[in-house]
Scaffold this motif. Structure first.
Motif, short mmCIF file in Angstrom:
data_model
loop_
_atom_site.label_atom_id
_atom_site.label_comp_id
_atom_site.label_asym_id
_atom_site.label_seq_id
_atom_site.Cartn_x
_atom_site.Cartn_y
_atom_site.Cartn_z
N ARG A 107 -19.73 19.16 -60.51
CA ARG A 107 -20.59 18.23 -60.99
C ARG A 107 -21.87 17.81 -59.85
N GLU A 108 -22.79 17.23 -60.21
CA GLU A 108 -24.01 16.99 -59.27
C GLU A 108 -23.32 16.29 -57.82
N GLY A 109 -23.57 16.66 -56.69
CA GLY A 109 -23.13 16.33 -55.58
C GLY A 109 -21.87 16.79 -54.95
N GLN A 110 -21.24 17.58 -55.71
CA GLN A 110 -20.18 18.50 -55.26
C GLN A 110 -20.25 19.56 -54.73
N VAL A 111 -19.38 19.84 -53.59
CA VAL A 111 -19.58 21.06 -52.77
C VAL A 111 -19.41 22.18 -53.64
N GLN B 88 -11.22 30.18 -55.49
CA GLN B 88 -12.82 30.25 -55.91
C GLN B 88 -13.01 28.62 -56.35
N ARG B 89 -14.31 28.47 -56.30
CA ARG B 89 -14.76 27.10 -57.17
C ARG B 89 -15.68 27.75 -58.35
N CYS B 90 -15.66 26.75 -59.34
CA CYS B 90 -16.37 26.96 -60.58
C CYS B 90 -17.97 26.90 -60.12
N GLN B 91 -18.71 27.38 -60.91
CA GLN B 91 -20.16 27.23 -60.65
C GLN B 91 -20.62 25.78 -60.91
N CYS B 92 -22.01 25.45 -60.67
CA CYS B 92 -22.57 23.90 -60.91
C CYS B 92 -22.69 23.93 -62.47
N ALA B 93 -22.43 22.83 -63.18
CA ALA B 93 -22.73 22.70 -64.45
C ALA B 93 -24.18 22.79 -64.73
N GLU B 94 -24.26 22.69 -66.18
CA GLU B 94 -25.63 23.36 -66.74
C GLU B 94 -26.99 22.24 -65.98
N GLN C 96 -27.50 21.13 -48.69
CA GLN C 96 -27.51 19.91 -48.62
C GLN C 96 -28.36 19.47 -47.47
N ARG C 97 -29.23 18.59 -47.72
CA ARG C 97 -30.49 18.24 -46.84
C ARG C 97 -29.70 16.89 -46.12
N GLU C 98 -29.83 16.94 -44.68
CA GLU C 98 -29.46 15.70 -44.21
C GLU C 98 -30.64 14.70 -43.90
N HIS C 99 -30.23 13.60 -43.95
CA HIS C 99 -31.42 12.61 -43.52
C HIS C 99 -31.36 12.48 -42.04
N GLY C 100 -31.88 13.30 -41.42
CA GLY C 100 -32.00 13.39 -39.95
C GLY C 100 -33.02 14.29 -39.38
N PRO C 101 -33.15 14.16 -38.20
CA PRO C 101 -34.26 15.12 -37.46
C PRO C 101 -33.67 16.37 -37.25
N ALA C 102 -32.67 16.77 -37.53
CA ALA C 102 -32.32 18.19 -37.60
C ALA C 102 -31.34 18.63 -38.78
N ASP C 103 -31.72 19.51 -39.45
CA ASP C 103 -30.68 19.89 -40.81
C ASP C 103 -29.65 20.92 -40.02
N THR C 104 -28.62 20.26 -39.38
CA THR C 104 -27.47 21.07 -38.84
C THR C 104 -26.47 21.60 -40.08
N SER C 105 -26.29 20.91 -41.06
CA SER C 105 -25.26 21.09 -42.15
C SER C 105 -25.55 22.29 -42.77
N ARG C 106 -24.49 23.29 -43.03
CA ARG C 106 -24.52 24.42 -43.87
C ARG C 106 -23.91 24.19 -45.20
N LEU C 107 -23.63 23.11 -45.56
CA LEU C 107 -22.97 22.41 -46.87
C LEU C 107 -24.15 22.66 -47.99
N HIS C 108 -23.40 23.29 -48.97
CA HIS C 108 -23.97 23.55 -50.25
C HIS C 108 -23.66 22.71 -51.09
N THR C 109 -24.43 21.81 -52.04
CA THR C 109 -23.94 20.98 -53.24
C THR C 109 -24.66 21.43 -54.45
N CYS C 110 -24.02 20.79 -55.50
CA CYS C 110 -24.64 20.93 -56.66
C CYS C 110 -25.86 19.95 -56.90
N GLN C 111 -27.08 20.29 -57.15
CA GLN C 111 -28.18 19.70 -57.30
C GLN C 111 -29.05 19.90 -58.53
#
Length: 111
Positions: free
Chosen positions: A61-65, A81-87, A94-109
């Motif tokens: 679902r939205e927001g899940q890794v 394995q993880r499932c795919q993101c929902a339809e 994932q966009r961080e709210h900071g000066p540098a985007d250091t996170s490599r984490l992907h989320t369902c958006q």
């Protein structure tokens, strides 16, 4: 004899179907049930690897890794394995709210 049996309204009565074999699952798999393909699982679930077998897991679902695969075919190499993101959702960085985007984490958006 040889006459076809008719029901009350005059239509032909079809022979009853034989029941499905006991080994054939009658219902779709629930979360955690073993599966071979996603069509074996209930709505909102997919069939994904868990160690060396496959089980029904929830669609993300939205927001899940989620897992973003850079090369085609790498999904098969995962032990968990993880499932795919929902339809309507995509697996994005994932966009961080900071000066540098250091996170490599992907989320369902949302698209």
């Amino acid at each position: 004899h040889g006459a076809t049996e008719l029901d009350e309204i005059g239509t032909e009565v079809l022979p009853r179907r034989t029941p499905a074999p006991a080994w054939l699952p009658t219902a779709k798999g629930e979360e955690g049930d073993f599966c071979l393909r996603s069509s074996d699982c209930a709505a909102g679930l997919c069939c994904a690897r868990h160690f060396w077998s496959k089980i029904c897991k929830p669609v993300l679902r939205e927001g899940q890794v989620c897992t973003r695969h850079r090369r085609k075919g790498t999904h098969g190499l995962e032990i968990f394995q993880r499932c795919q993101c929902a339809e309507g959702l995509a697996c994005r960085l994932q966009r961080e709210h900071g000066p540098a985007d250091t996170s490599r984490l992907h989320t369902c958006q949302r698209y």
